[in-house]
Design a protein around this motif. Sequence first.
Motif, short mmCIF file in Angstrom:
data_model
loop_
_atom_site.label_atom_id
_atom_site.label_comp_id
_atom_site.label_asym_id
_atom_site.label_seq_id
_atom_site.Cartn_x
_atom_site.Cartn_y
_atom_site.Cartn_z
N GLN A 57 0.88 -1.10 -0.01
CA GLN A 57 -0.11 0.04 0.16
C GLN A 57 0.83 1.07 0.03
OE1 GLN A 57 -2.71 -0.43 3.41
NE2 GLN A 57 -3.63 -2.44 2.60
N VAL A 58 1.72 1.43 0.96
CA VAL A 58 2.64 2.47 0.92
C VAL A 58 3.55 2.77 -0.09
CG1 VAL A 58 2.29 2.76 3.51
CG2 VAL A 58 4.26 1.57 2.70
N ALA A 59 3.89 1.85 -0.93
CA ALA A 59 4.56 1.85 -2.00
C ALA A 59 4.34 2.60 -3.12
CB ALA A 59 5.26 0.56 -2.49
N HIS A 60 2.64 2.93 -2.87
CA HIS A 60 2.02 4.19 -3.75
C HIS A 60 2.50 5.40 -3.09
CE1 HIS A 60 -0.85 6.71 -5.87
NE2 HIS A 60 -1.09 5.52 -6.48
N THR A 238 7.53 -11.80 5.02
CA THR A 238 7.21 -10.58 4.23
C THR A 238 7.86 -10.64 3.13
OG1 THR A 238 6.61 -9.32 6.26
CG2 THR A 238 7.06 -8.08 4.40
N SER A 239 9.23 -10.93 3.09
CA SER A 239 10.25 -11.02 1.83
C SER A 239 9.43 -12.10 1.12
CB SER A 239 11.60 -11.13 2.49
OG SER A 239 12.23 -11.37 1.29
N ASP A 240 9.08 -13.06 1.70
CA ASP A 240 8.49 -14.22 0.76
C ASP A 240 7.29 -13.81 0.15
OD1 ASP A 240 8.40 -17.28 -0.09
OD2 ASP A 240 6.89 -17.32 1.18
N VAL A 241 6.39 -13.20 0.89
CA VAL A 241 5.18 -12.84 0.19
C VAL A 241 5.37 -11.64 -0.86
CG1 VAL A 241 2.74 -11.91 0.92
CG2 VAL A 241 3.98 -13.55 2.20
N LEU A 242 6.29 -10.77 -0.57
CA LEU A 242 6.26 -9.42 -1.34
C LEU A 242 6.81 -9.98 -2.99
CD1 LEU A 242 7.76 -6.52 0.57
CD2 LEU A 242 5.44 -6.74 -0.34
N PRO A 243 6.32 -9.20 -3.87
CA PRO A 243 6.99 -9.19 -4.89
C PRO A 243 8.59 -8.88 -4.98
CG PRO A 243 5.02 -8.10 -5.42
CD PRO A 243 5.21 -8.55 -4.00
N PRO A 245 11.03 -7.52 -6.30
CA PRO A 245 11.58 -6.08 -6.85
C PRO A 245 11.12 -5.20 -5.58
CG PRO A 245 10.40 -6.92 -8.61
CD PRO A 245 10.26 -7.88 -7.59
N LEU A 246 10.13 -5.21 -4.81
CA LEU A 246 9.56 -4.66 -3.79
C LEU A 246 10.24 -5.04 -2.48
CD1 LEU A 246 5.77 -3.75 -3.66
CD2 LEU A 246 7.63 -2.24 -4.12
N ALA A 247 10.62 -6.33 -2.22
CA ALA A 247 11.24 -6.79 -1.20
C ALA A 247 12.81 -6.03 -1.24
CB ALA A 247 11.35 -8.27 -1.21
N VAL A 248 13.52 -6.18 -2.29
CA VAL A 248 14.72 -5.54 -2.31
C VAL A 248 14.76 -4.01 -2.15
CG1 VAL A 248 16.47 -5.09 -4.08
CG2 VAL A 248 15.46 -7.34 -4.11
N ALA A 249 13.54 -3.52 -2.61
CA ALA A 249 13.51 -1.98 -2.47
C ALA A 249 13.21 -1.62 -1.05
CB ALA A 249 12.42 -1.39 -3.32
N TYR A 250 12.67 -2.36 -0.26
CA TYR A 250 12.44 -2.22 1.16
C TYR A 250 13.61 -2.59 2.04
CZ TYR A 250 7.64 -0.53 0.96
OH TYR A 250 6.43 0.04 0.73
N GLY A 251 14.62 -3.26 1.44
CA GLY A 251 15.94 -3.61 2.09
C GLY A 251 15.53 -4.93 2.88
N THR A 252 14.65 -5.71 2.41
CA THR A 252 14.42 -7.34 2.93
C THR A 252 14.57 -8.31 1.84
OG1 THR A 252 12.33 -6.83 2.50
CG2 THR A 252 13.15 -6.23 4.72
N PRO A 253 15.70 -8.29 1.01
CA PRO A 253 15.80 -9.22 0.08
C PRO A 253 15.89 -10.81 0.42
CG PRO A 253 18.05 -8.34 0.61
CD PRO A 253 16.93 -7.57 1.49
N ARG A 254 15.46 -11.58 -0.47
CA ARG A 254 15.18 -12.98 -0.02
C ARG A 254 16.78 -13.48 -0.04
NH1 ARG A 254 10.38 -14.02 -4.58
NH2 ARG A 254 8.65 -12.71 -3.62
N THR A 255 17.25 -13.28 1.12
CA THR A 255 18.51 -13.86 1.51
C THR A 255 18.27 -15.39 1.77
OG1 THR A 255 18.35 -13.47 3.65
CG2 THR A 255 19.39 -11.79 2.56
#
Length: 309
Positions: A57-60, A238-243, A245-255
Amino acid sequence: MSPDRKLPRLPLSAVFPPPPGPGVPGDPGVCPPGGPFRRVHAERAVVLGGPAAILLQVAHPLVAEGVAVHSDYTSGPARRLLGTLQAALTVAFGDTAQAHEMARSVGRQHARVRGVTRTGSPGTPAGTPYRANDPHLALWVHATLVWTARRVAHRYAGLELSAAERERHWQESKPFARLFAVPDDVLPGTVAEFDEYFAGTLRRLVVTDAARRVAADVLTQRTAPPLPGIAALVRSVTSDVLPEPLAVAYGTPRTRGRRVVATATRELLRAARPVLPRRIAQWPHAEVARRRLDAGAQVLQPRASTAQV
């Protein structure tokens, strides 16, 4: 989040929001009973998608500005997430009056959320007006709830919808959306159109500094009593659920570590779901709705018998 600021702790009892009253016997509410929309949203596991929905939501940028100016997630983001959960469950499973009253309450809060963006971002110049009850912003918020619930129910509860059920799930979500200021001429007509709308909006999202501040608080969970590792679990899921690119943009990449935690959580919940009692696997709101419909059927039966005599 600033390292010297600690968020309020969330009592674990708050994770179990109480259902509304029994309501009017036989009243189905605004969302159709017995269909995939209620089946998906009845699952307690869907709560795992709450943080991802907020971050979508807040990525808008206009939603992020409204949240940054008019909402204080820093006073307790988990409480606000659960407040949103309670509102959604009441509208989804309450009787007609309960659903409308909850929607009016949320609408009164949203009526105060309006202004103009203070800074610019790609595609959204400074001074762009926003208001929470704008139909297009309301549609995006609704879309994030529909998408994350569907995704989490599949990945974490093993609830896989067929193509026909996905269509029905979207159609059954529309009464919910209408209560929150999304008119029919804005709602995508079919699930294919919904998926196209969602994918198109994703491509235009921008994670601003305001969105990152919300994310820092939403992803930092503190409970009472303390649950070690809860923040790491929230970030991993959250990293698993998010698309991605957004997970990366929020600093929670799928490590690798986050993938391991999310996979273990997913496998545990999917294995447990078939043997869990319904009262544990599903929200009590769903059971109240079932009892309300059963009570209505029982009231009608004697009348039908008398008519036959």
